[in-house]
Design an enzyme around this catalytic site. Sequence first.
Site, mmCIF file in Angstrom:
data_model
loop_
_atom_site.group_PDB
_atom_site.id
_atom_site.type_symbol
_atom_site.label_atom_id
_atom_site.label_comp_id
_atom_site.label_asym_id
_atom_site.label_seq_id
_atom_site.Cartn_x
_atom_site.Cartn_y
_atom_site.Cartn_z
ATOM 1 C CG ASP A 1 5.929 7.764 -3.551
ATOM 2 O OD1 ASP A 1 6.626 8.794 -3.472
ATOM 3 O OD2 ASP A 1 4.690 7.773 -3.484
ATOM 4 C CG ASP B 1 5.908 4.469 -0.344
ATOM 5 O OD1 ASP B 1 6.003 4.614 0.885
ATOM 6 O OD2 ASP B 1 4.984 4.958 -1.005
ATOM 7 C CG ASP C 1 1.019 2.514 -2.204
ATOM 8 O OD1 ASP C 1 1.006 1.490 -1.492
ATOM 9 O OD2 ASP C 1 1.677 3.537 -1.914
ATOM 10 N NE ARG D 1 0.358 2.807 5.801
ATOM 11 C CZ ARG D 1 0.714 3.947 5.216
ATOM 12 N NH1 ARG D 1 1.073 3.920 3.935
ATOM 13 N NH2 ARG D 1 0.709 5.084 5.880
#
Length: 438
Positions: free
Chosen positions: A236, A260, A264, A316
């Site tokens: 990603d 991205d 994560d 986020r």
Amino acid sequence: MVVARTLFSISATLIIFLALFLHVNAVQETREPKHESSRNTSTVDNLSDGEWHEHAVKDPEEIAAMVDMSIRNSTYRRKLGFFSSCSTGNPIDDCWRCDKKWHRRRKRLADCAIGFGRNAVGGRDGRYYIVTDPSDHDPVTPKPGTLRYAVIQDEPLWIVFKRDMVITLSQELIMNSFKTIDGRGVNVHIAGGACLTVQYVTNIIIHGINIHDCKRTGNAMVRSSESHYGWRTMADGDGISIFGSSHIWIDHNSLSSCADGLIDAIMGSTAITISNNYLTHHNEAILLGHTDSYTRDKMMQVTIAYNHFGEGLIQRMPRCRHGYFHVVNNDYTHWEMYAIGGSANPTINSQGNRFLAPGNRFAKEVTKRVGAGKGEWNNWNWRSQGDLMLNGAYFTSSGAGASANYARASSLAAKSSSLVGMLTSSSGALKCRIGTLC
């Protein structure tokens, strides 16, 4: 009479000695092992839905008490004048930064972690490995002296860098277990290519690296250990991708502008601390949890502490699913949509943060529930305790207010939000120089 007293004294001594011997043996037999096998395997595939992850923290209140003690000790030392020139009250930094000889005792860092990722030892018990070559021409047969060669080794390694360098990775850098990447003392950038993948491994520390402008790569063979390489589909383009891994500590890195996410953590990852990082210029900063339907992320526990969420961020910080998340003493100076979001009933414990809302009157809310109406999300346990709200910022709480509901989302004792500026003043990759305080 004398003989009788002598015999009594000897008997008493033997009884005390025997009791001590039995106690020590009992402690040794019941004490949990400090280290785990470094075998590079996935525990995710062997778990049934709802089963508690073997690396998840089962007694977070004990962790909170331990970290509270470290914070109190740090504060006490400051009051006494110890390390007065450098101590900030940040328990991670105060653990090692006041040592002028930090470069000779680099591995001491591994004993300074807090929160759910506090047991990440990285390469503490292995050799030092010095990266001398910034190139990355062959992801299957990497050249000795390169970062890729170091991270795929099966043995524990504490990886350092000989000089300043910019490393442009041809494919994602897949790390093996028990590794520390330590950028202190030099200026290291991983930029302009692929970035870091932490997949099905354990005990990783990533410290002091500038990670930015990460690109999507893949459809190529990439080595992940000394004995294994395989075909990788398209990645990603995350700065740091954590997949099915545990005991991870990401500390004092500067991250920005990736394809991205910046960080994560998905697919059953747990026992993670993200601390002292400086995040800027990015849309979707931190994702914690794979999808709403991936219920194995219910075991996830992540601490997010002492980070600075800065200029150019949109959303986020983090965005959570299913698990337990402790967001504590961070500085939020910029967001465009929201700061903390989630779906699929995560437990979010926000304590002692500083939230400075943007000028846009439609973006003042810190929180965002995704894909659920109020009738559903009103039962999710999200709370704000001691957070400082500036410029109209507000946090929409939900669920039960009782502390017991946040036990698994508690990993350290929050300090006052009035101290956040000091606690996060050195966030990001540090400019340490050998022979001086860092």
